[in-house]
Design an enzyme around this catalytic site. Structure first.
Site, PDB file in Angstrom:
ATOM      1  N   HIS A   1       9.766  -1.061   2.475  1.00  0.00           N
ATOM      2  CA  HIS A   1       9.788  -1.153   3.854  1.00  0.00           C
ATOM      3  C   HIS A   1       9.879  -2.644   4.063  1.00  0.00           C
ATOM      4  O   HIS A   1       9.137  -3.433   3.533  1.00  0.00           O
ATOM      5  CB  HIS A   1       8.577  -0.500   4.565  1.00  0.00           C
ATOM      6  CG  HIS A   1       7.282  -0.817   4.002  1.00  0.00           C
ATOM      7  ND1 HIS A   1       6.747  -0.385   2.813  1.00  0.00           N
ATOM      8  CD2 HIS A   1       6.262  -1.714   4.290  1.00  0.00           C
ATOM      9  CE1 HIS A   1       5.679  -0.851   2.602  1.00  0.00           C
ATOM     10  NE2 HIS A   1       5.345  -1.565   3.309  1.00  0.00           N
TER      11      HIS A   1
ATOM     12  N   GLU B   1       1.042  -1.254  -0.015  1.00  0.00           N
ATOM     13  CA  GLU B   1      -0.052  -0.048  -0.120  1.00  0.00           C
ATOM     14  C   GLU B   1       0.955   1.514  -0.035  1.00  0.00           C
ATOM     15  O   GLU B   1       0.424   2.372  -0.647  1.00  0.00           O
ATOM     16  CB  GLU B   1      -0.683  -0.068   1.229  1.00  0.00           C
ATOM     17  CG  GLU B   1      -2.014  -1.063   1.226  1.00  0.00           C
ATOM     18  CD  GLU B   1      -2.696  -1.152   2.570  1.00  0.00           C
ATOM     19  OE1 GLU B   1      -2.432  -0.344   3.513  1.00  0.00           O
ATOM     20  OE2 GLU B   1      -3.790  -1.856   2.582  1.00  0.00           O
ATOM     21  N   VAL B   2       2.049   1.167   0.407  1.00  0.00           N
ATOM     22  CA  VAL B   2       2.963   2.337   0.653  1.00  0.00           C
ATOM     23  C   VAL B   2       4.080   2.233  -0.187  1.00  0.00           C
ATOM     24  O   VAL B   2       4.647   1.198  -0.094  1.00  0.00           O
ATOM     25  CB  VAL B   2       3.355   2.802   2.384  1.00  0.00           C
ATOM     26  CG1 VAL B   2       4.139   3.875   2.393  1.00  0.00           C
ATOM     27  CG2 VAL B   2       2.086   2.747   2.993  1.00  0.00           C
TER      28      VAL B   2
END
Ligand code: AMP
Length: 114
Positions: free
Chosen positions: A102, A97-98
């Site tokens: 990460h 989603e981002v």
């Protein structure tokens, strides 16, 4: 640069996060919607290490996943966490989603302070 992601804004301290670890290279903070008793996100801080997703890695950024994994390993050792999962979601179809690379760190073990 294109528009900042929410993780750029956390990195730049424009919005708050529960930061659990920071050095010159990496920032780790608690996931706002934890899926395990400990659910952290590790990101690289330097602009030259920015990559949106594993799918966008180049020779120049190929070291970044290893950097995040190494910092997560050290973090676990320093906090006595002996069992954990490390995950990258890759692309929308992979649940990402981002779009600021990460590493998810999930453990059934809680951090001592929690
Ligand atoms: P991903 O699906 O791999 O892109 O994961 C993005 C993660 O970021 C999700 O697990 C979200 O819960 C988490 N997240 C989104 N916004 C924030 C925030 N402001 N602080 C901490 N974690 C966040």
């Amino acid at each position: 640069m294109t528009e900042k992601t929410i993780f750029h804004r956390i990195r730049d301290k424009e919005i708050p996060a529960s930061i659990v670890y920071e050095d010159d290279e990496v920032l780790a903070f608690k996931d706002i919607h934890p899926k395990a008793p400990t659910h952290l996100l590790f990101i690289a801080k330097k602009d030259e290490d920015f990559v949106p997703s594993i799918d966008d890695l180049t020779e120049e950024t190929a070291h970044v996943p290893g950097l995040l994994i190494r910092k997560a390993q050290k973090f676990a050792q320093e906090h006595g966490i002996t069992g954990y999962q490390l995950k990258f979601h890759v692309g929308k179809g992979g649940g990402q989603e981002v779009f600021y690379l990460h590493l998810h760190f999930l453990s059934e073990q809680k951090l001592a302070d929690d």
